[in-house]
Motif scaffolding. Structure first.
Motif, PDB file in Angstrom:
ATOM      1  N   TRP A 175      -6.796   3.150   9.930  1.00 32.07           N
ATOM      2  CA  TRP A 175      -5.427   3.881  10.309  1.00 32.07           C
ATOM      3  C   TRP A 175      -4.597   3.276  11.111  1.00 32.07           C
ATOM      4  CZ3 TRP A 175     -10.590   6.022   9.964  1.00 32.07           C
ATOM      5  CH2 TRP A 175     -10.789   7.103   8.971  1.00 32.07           C
ATOM      6  N   LEU A 176      -3.399   3.698  10.782  1.00 31.57           N
ATOM      7  CA  LEU A 176      -2.216   3.028  11.431  1.00 31.57           C
ATOM      8  C   LEU A 176      -2.343   3.091  12.863  1.00 31.57           C
ATOM      9  CD1 LEU A 176       0.563   3.916   9.113  1.00 31.57           C
ATOM     10  CD2 LEU A 176      -0.889   2.182   8.646  1.00 31.57           C
ATOM     11  N   GLY A 225       0.987  -1.298   0.095  1.00 27.21           N
ATOM     12  CA  GLY A 225       0.108  -0.063  -0.084  1.00 27.21           C
ATOM     13  C   GLY A 225       0.903   1.241  -0.040  1.00 27.21           C
ATOM     14  N   VAL A 226       0.173   2.522  -0.470  1.00 27.79           N
ATOM     15  CA  VAL A 226       0.806   3.704  -0.347  1.00 27.79           C
ATOM     16  C   VAL A 226       0.544   4.298   0.543  1.00 27.79           C
ATOM     17  CG1 VAL A 226       1.078   5.864  -1.823  1.00 27.79           C
ATOM     18  CG2 VAL A 226       0.959   3.556  -3.124  1.00 27.79           C
ATOM     19  N   PRO A 227       1.621   5.097   1.473  1.00 31.23           N
ATOM     20  CA  PRO A 227       1.148   5.975   2.602  1.00 31.23           C
ATOM     21  C   PRO A 227       0.337   7.328   2.165  1.00 31.23           C
ATOM     22  CG  PRO A 227       3.252   5.355   2.647  1.00 31.23           C
ATOM     23  CD  PRO A 227       2.725   4.841   1.183  1.00 31.23           C
ATOM     24  N   GLU A 259      -4.951  11.698   9.106  1.00 31.49           N
ATOM     25  CA  GLU A 259      -4.000  10.871  10.047  1.00 31.49           C
ATOM     26  C   GLU A 259      -3.478   9.619   8.697  1.00 31.49           C
ATOM     27  OE1 GLU A 259      -5.405   8.695  13.441  1.00 31.49           O
ATOM     28  OE2 GLU A 259      -6.770  10.114  13.962  1.00 31.49           O
ATOM     29  N   GLU A 260      -2.443   9.172   9.161  1.00 31.83           N
ATOM     30  CA  GLU A 260      -1.730   8.352   8.138  1.00 31.83           C
ATOM     31  C   GLU A 260      -2.362   6.809   8.280  1.00 31.83           C
ATOM     32  OE1 GLU A 260       2.681   6.497   7.109  1.00 31.83           O
ATOM     33  OE2 GLU A 260       2.111   7.540   9.018  1.00 31.83           O
ATOM     34  N   ALA A 290       6.024  -2.274  11.336  1.00 30.22           N
ATOM     35  CA  ALA A 290       6.364  -3.131  10.128  1.00 30.22           C
ATOM     36  C   ALA A 290       5.784  -2.494   9.136  1.00 30.22           C
ATOM     37  CB  ALA A 290       5.746  -4.726  10.274  1.00 30.22           C
ATOM     38  N   LEU A 291       4.654  -1.800   8.850  1.00 23.79           N
ATOM     39  CA  LEU A 291       4.255  -1.135   7.802  1.00 23.79           C
ATOM     40  C   LEU A 291       5.204   0.131   7.627  1.00 23.79           C
ATOM     41  CD1 LEU A 291       0.270  -1.478   8.178  1.00 23.79           C
ATOM     42  CD2 LEU A 291       1.820  -2.540   6.307  1.00 23.79           C
ATOM     43  N   GLN A 292       5.422   1.137   8.672  1.00 24.75           N
ATOM     44  CA  GLN A 292       6.051   2.142   8.770  1.00 24.75           C
ATOM     45  C   GLN A 292       7.397   1.952   8.125  1.00 24.75           C
ATOM     46  OE1 GLN A 292       5.247   3.634  12.495  1.00 24.75           O
ATOM     47  NE2 GLN A 292       3.658   5.087  11.747  1.00 24.75           N
ATOM     48  N   GLY A 293       7.967   0.784   8.481  1.00 23.93           N
ATOM     49  CA  GLY A 293       9.391   0.330   8.201  1.00 23.93           C
ATOM     50  C   GLY A 293       9.456  -0.073   6.825  1.00 23.93           C
ATOM     51  N   SER A 294       8.370  -0.239   5.955  1.00 18.43           N
ATOM     52  CA  SER A 294       8.262  -0.896   4.667  1.00 18.43           C
ATOM     53  C   SER A 294       8.357   0.187   3.618  1.00 18.43           C
ATOM     54  CB  SER A 294       7.391  -1.716   4.372  1.00 18.43           C
ATOM     55  OG  SER A 294       6.137  -1.059   4.347  1.00 18.43           O
TER      56      SER A 294
END
Length: 302
Positions: A286-287, A202-204, A210-211, A297-301
């Protein structure tokens, strides 16, 4: 097949067999009662819907959120009632009713006249199957993607249901992207539900401040094929449906895929804010709502 999967498959089979034959007033009463019961029981999905709506309508107090959740559950129940009844309804009559009110038809026509196909992106709002019936009536069968549900028999029920409405269904796994590109290059229509993708693909985006993440597919397909990307707004009216096609999202090459996905998210947000009860999002989106490990994990990808 697990017991839960077997029961789920049986429940949907019963819905298509029984609800389809109910008198309309009885079906309305049954599904509205189920929605109101869900509001009173306040289970995990209902609580998450409330948290989601709190982002959409941040100024709402507790009483207003209670009412919005009740309305949202009734809207979602109506979607399922119609899902079970659509195979037995008059599709030509549905087409005529929607065609009298649809906004943005010239955008679809102009995109197809360009000869590069059209991508319609939409959130989980209203009854997109009804909008699909209109689209089939207007320009012929289109292609979309279905999640590969378990058990397989349940997935096949949904495929058969949507194929009966005139849609071409591709599984979410197994080369769908390649087929979608082929359809667009043949100047066909592709429809993609695109308001949630909490995966590493997915694209941030920023959504209601919110993210979260949204699928890259619509913008990437547009960049690769030159197809027009349009936003679809589906809502309910008291005795029918509303369909609005708007906001061409121009994708200027692969470097513009992420910015274009943000523009898509902004268009979704504007539509949802106008009719929040018709947005049927009962999952974590939302994250900030995810557990720490999943969020990291998602933020680090990126």
């Amino acid at each position: 097949m697990s017991v839960t999967q077997r029961l789920s498959d049986l429940a949907y089979a019963t819905g298509w067999a029984v609800v389809r034959g109910m008198p309309e007033p009885m079906a309305n009463g049954v599904f509205r009662a189920a929605a109101d019961l869900g509001a009173r029981r306040n289970g995990p999905g209902t609580r998450q819907m409330r948290r989601n709506y709190a982002r959409v309508v941040p100024q709402a107090g507790p009483a207003e959120l209670d009412e919005l959740v009740r309305a949202g559950l009734r809207s979602y129940a109506r979607y399922w009632k119609e899902t079970f009844r659509l195979p037995g309804m008059d599709h030509k009559a549905i087409y005529r009713q929607v065609d009298d009110l649809v906004v943005g038809k010239p955008l679809v026509d102009a995109a197809l006249e360009r000869g590069k196909g059209v991508i319609l992106a939409l959130p989980h709002t209203g009854n997109f199957d009804v909008s699909g019936i209109w689209l089939v009536g207007h320009c012929g069968p289109f292609t979309t993607v279905n999640e590969r549900l378990k058990p397989e028999s349940l997935y096949q029920r949904f495929v058969s249901y949507r194929e009966s409405l005139g849609f071409e269904i591709l599984p979410s796994e197994g080369g769908a992207y390649r087929v979608l590109m082929e359809r667009l290059r043949a100047n066909k229509v592709v429809c993609l539900v695109a308001d949630r993708d909490l995966s590493k693909r997915g694209v941030p985006v920023t959504f209601f401040g919110e993210e979260t993440r949204m699928p890259v597919g619509p913008a990437r397909l547009a960049a690769s094929t030159g197809a027009e990307l349009l936003i679809v707004d589906n809502t309910f009216t008291e005795d029918g449906w509303s369909l609005r096609i708007h906001t061409p999202v121009h994708v200027h090459g692969r470097e513009d895929v992420a910015p274009a996905t943000q523009r898509m998210a902004d268009a979704f947000a504007a539509d949802i804010a106008t009719s929040p009860a018709d947005w049927h999002m009962m999952q974590k989106l939302w994250l900030a709502d995810l557990d720490d490990d999943r969020r990291k994990a998602l933020q680090g990808s990126r």
